[in-house]
Design an enzyme around this catalytic site. Structure first.
Site: not given
Length: 677
Positions: A323, A407
């Protein structure tokens, strides 16, 4: 002097645009898509010379300053020729290119938001995909939602093609609310997009069975969403609404904040002094961290993270996000909202992002700075006189938040009044889900809603800690507490234990051992504490969480070698910042990451070292994580160890909170039900 940027300050919009213009002149007539432009931090040796003058209050307008450099990442698009990914370093003052790299096809540039937008367009316009959709029946009032994702670790058959995958969902439009939760309705189609050809090259159709079923092959019905159920989280759609018994709780600072911000990014709070910057790869970064005039850290950041999934079925064996390294962080950072993400008297910092045409774009409020109370700091009561002295633990918080599709991650650096720093990562948001047949369960995940399987996965973070404990000649020391055998002369009653210390001499990866209370300290061997006689130091307490579970030698493991140890120490090198390597998108192996740095076997005793703290969450989802999971919180503590001659917070004043009052009235009466209880 204020008009001259500090070496540890972000590029201005003018500097960023100057770097863009320099690159455009170097490629006349070419079509260029810009990915990112941000500061290339100066060589540490040059910065330290400047900081020595600054700390001694000896800076003058003629003092030498490191060159202001911009790293520019961009694509050069040339007709029938394959797109080439370039990285240039531009001196923004002279508009000269000082370094240039054409990155080989074996690596992939980090993704950009405009690529993700293009993936959605390609999927929705694909006739092949539209035909595939006809094999199922969406319920009345539902529409397709396409969510782009990194492709993950490619199979050998994929070659070097730049690929993206798209997860598909149905959204119930009947409420008329655009925030209706589409994740409750996962579809069993994953179109694969060739980014260079801008077309869907195939559609993966994962199995939807469960325990005991084949790992491949469709088993779902045509009405694939009929057994799924709504799961809303926006307040106006929650059945029954939100709680009505919550009264306001307000943070009030009647005299304002105790911190000051000057020179754009210089923060001073009580005895702390540091600078903060923002870049699209790491988010917020702390620089030149000092306490009461003493060096503590040169730099502190979140270096990397990986999220591997444990569903063995194709194509989920590839499902693994980086990420930070994959490229979504900067463009996915939240623009923080007053009174929601941070409380009290708040200072916000903006970030600078890059549009596809290379123009600088200011992203507002990407970092918040505020103070918060965190319970008791220290207390003692003299039982003889009855007098208690107590101080509250106040923290200065530097926070940023990123939303990556489903998320959220909340990252905070918390500096306290006892000269400690806590690095905190919180995970929340919506767990990644796939469709599962009605009545089935699976060992690789948990059914959190009818028809919705949340797959088991891990979140493994790596913090990069560049220490400067009273200077830059530091050593890492392993300390363990071990039992001592019973001995009539030295340990007659068997209660003695021994504290063993070992200096780590060469770069390496190491693991924690809670059964030996294994901790690591950064010490300055040339500076001794006058009370204990030990080297001054700071202790790094990494939580002994589970490391990467993927099998050694697997693609998931090879891509994230940094996640195989709890702590690493390497010798400092300029621009060696990323635990997973510079290029993680579609990588098959970690290259120039932590494992390679440690493998050099450099001497790290009494050297300029970097410590890398690896910690994570093995997330086996629960029903309570749905539809939005409560935060899971992990912390790394950086605390002084024989750095001072006593408790550095002993001088924090005791104070009575004038806003506190006794609870009275109805709130304190016991509840009475129909049975008189």
């Amino acid at each position: 002097m204020s008009a001259v940027p500090h070496p540890l300050s972000d590029l201005s919009a003018q500097e960023s645009n100057a770097a863009r213009d320099a690159v455009l002149k170097l490629h006349p007539g070419a079509v260029i898509d810009f990915r990112a432009i941000y500061l290339l931090e100066p060589n540490k040796a040059d910065v330290l010379k400047f900081l020595a003058l600054e700390h001694a209050a000896k800076l003058t307008p003629d003092s030498p300053r490191p060159a202001r450099l911009a790293q520019v990442k961009y694509d050069v698009i040339g007709g029938s020729e394959p797109t080439q990914y370039h990285e240039s370093v531009i001196n923004v003052a002279t508009a000269q290119r000082v370094k240039h790299t054409v990155v080989g096809q074996e690596h992939h540039a980090s993704l950009s938001i405009y690529e993700f937008e293009r993936v959605v367009e390609v999927v929705k316009n694909s006739q092949v995909f539209q035909e595939k959709l006809k094999s199922i029946q969406l319920p009345e009032g539902f529409e397709l939602v396409v969510e782009p994702w990194p492709y993950g670790g490619p199979d050998e058959a994929d070659g070097q093609t730049r690929l993206f995958q798209a997860l598909c969902f149905g959204r119930d439009t009947r409420s008329g609310n655009p925030d209706s939760n589409f994740y409750a309705y996962p579809l069993p189609f994953i179109p694969i997009v060739d980014a260079r050809k801008k077309e869907v090259i195939r559609i993966d159709q994962p199995a939807t069975g469960g325990k005991g079923d084949a790992l491949s092959g469709a088993s779902h019905k045509t009405q694939v969403l009929d057994h799924c159920r709504s799961a809303e989280y926006v307040p106006e759609l929650i059945p029954g609404g939100t709680r009505k018994d919550v009264k306001p709780l307000t943070v009030v600072q009647p005299e304002g904040a105790s911190f000051t911000v000057s020179d754009e990014n210089l923060i001073e709070w009580q005895k702390w002094r540091f600078r903060v910057t923002f870049n699209p790869r790491e988010g917020a970064v702390l620089h030149d961290v000092r306490y009461d005039g003493r060096d503590v850290l040169y730099r502190l950041s979140i270096s990397d993270m990986t999220v591997p999934y444990a569903d063995p079925r194709a194509p989920f064996h590839r499902k693994q996000a980086f990420d930070f390294g994959d490229g979504g962080l900067g463009n996915c950072v939240n623009n923080l909202t007053l009174g929601c993400d941070c409380l009290g008297v708040i200072k916000y910092f903006d970030g600078l992002l890059t549009n596809p045409d290379g123009s600088a774009q200011v992203s507002k409020n990407v970092i918040c700075l505020h103070e918060q109370d965190n319970g008791i700091n220290w207390k003692h009561t003299n039982w003889r006189t009855g007098r208690a002295v107590v101080t509250r633990r106040r923290e200065l918080v530097v926070q940023f938040i990123i939303t990556l599709a489903n998320y959220e991650y909340i990252f905070a650096f918390k500096l306290d009044q006892a000269a400690g720093i806590t690095l905190e990562a919180r995970a929340t948001g919506i767990v990644s889900v796939v469709n599962i047949d009605e009545g089935k369960t699976a060992p690789w995940g948990n059914v959190v809603n009818p028809g919705t399987l949340a797959q088991n996965h891990q979140h493994i973070f790596c913090a990069r800690i560049d220490p400067a404990v009273d200077g830059h000649g530091n050593s890492l020391v392993r300390e363990e507490s071990v039992p001592v055998a019973v001995d009539p002369a030295t340990n007659p009653n068997g209660n003695l234990y021994e504290v063993q210390t070992t200096v780590v001499k060469t770069s390496a990866g190491m693991d924690l051992d809670p059964f030996r209370n294994r901790v690591f300290k950064v010490q300055n061997p040339s500076r001794r504490n006058p009370i204990s006689g030990k080297p001054v130091g700071y202790k790094i307490t990494t939580p002994p969480t589970q490391l990467l579970l993927a099998a050694p030698g697997s693609i998931q493991s090879n891509r994230a070698l940094f996640a195989r140890h709890h702590l690493w120490v390497t010798k400092y090198r300029d621009d060696e910042l990323y635990a997973g390597g510079r290029y993680t998108l579609q990588s098959r192996r970690e290259v120039d990451g932590l494992a390679d740095a440690a493998a050099r076997g450099d001497n790290v005793e009494d050297e300029d070292i970097v410590v890398w703290s690896v910690f994570g969450l093995t997330h086996n989802p629960r029903v309570e994580d749905w539809p939005v999971m409560p935060v899971e919180m992990l912390q790394v503590h950086i605390t002084p160890s024989d750095f001072f001659t006593g408790n550095p917070a002993i001088d924090v004043p005791s104070s009575l909170d004038s806003g506190s009052k006794l609870a009275n009235g109805e709130c304190c009466k016991p509840a009475v039900n129909g049975n008189g209880v």
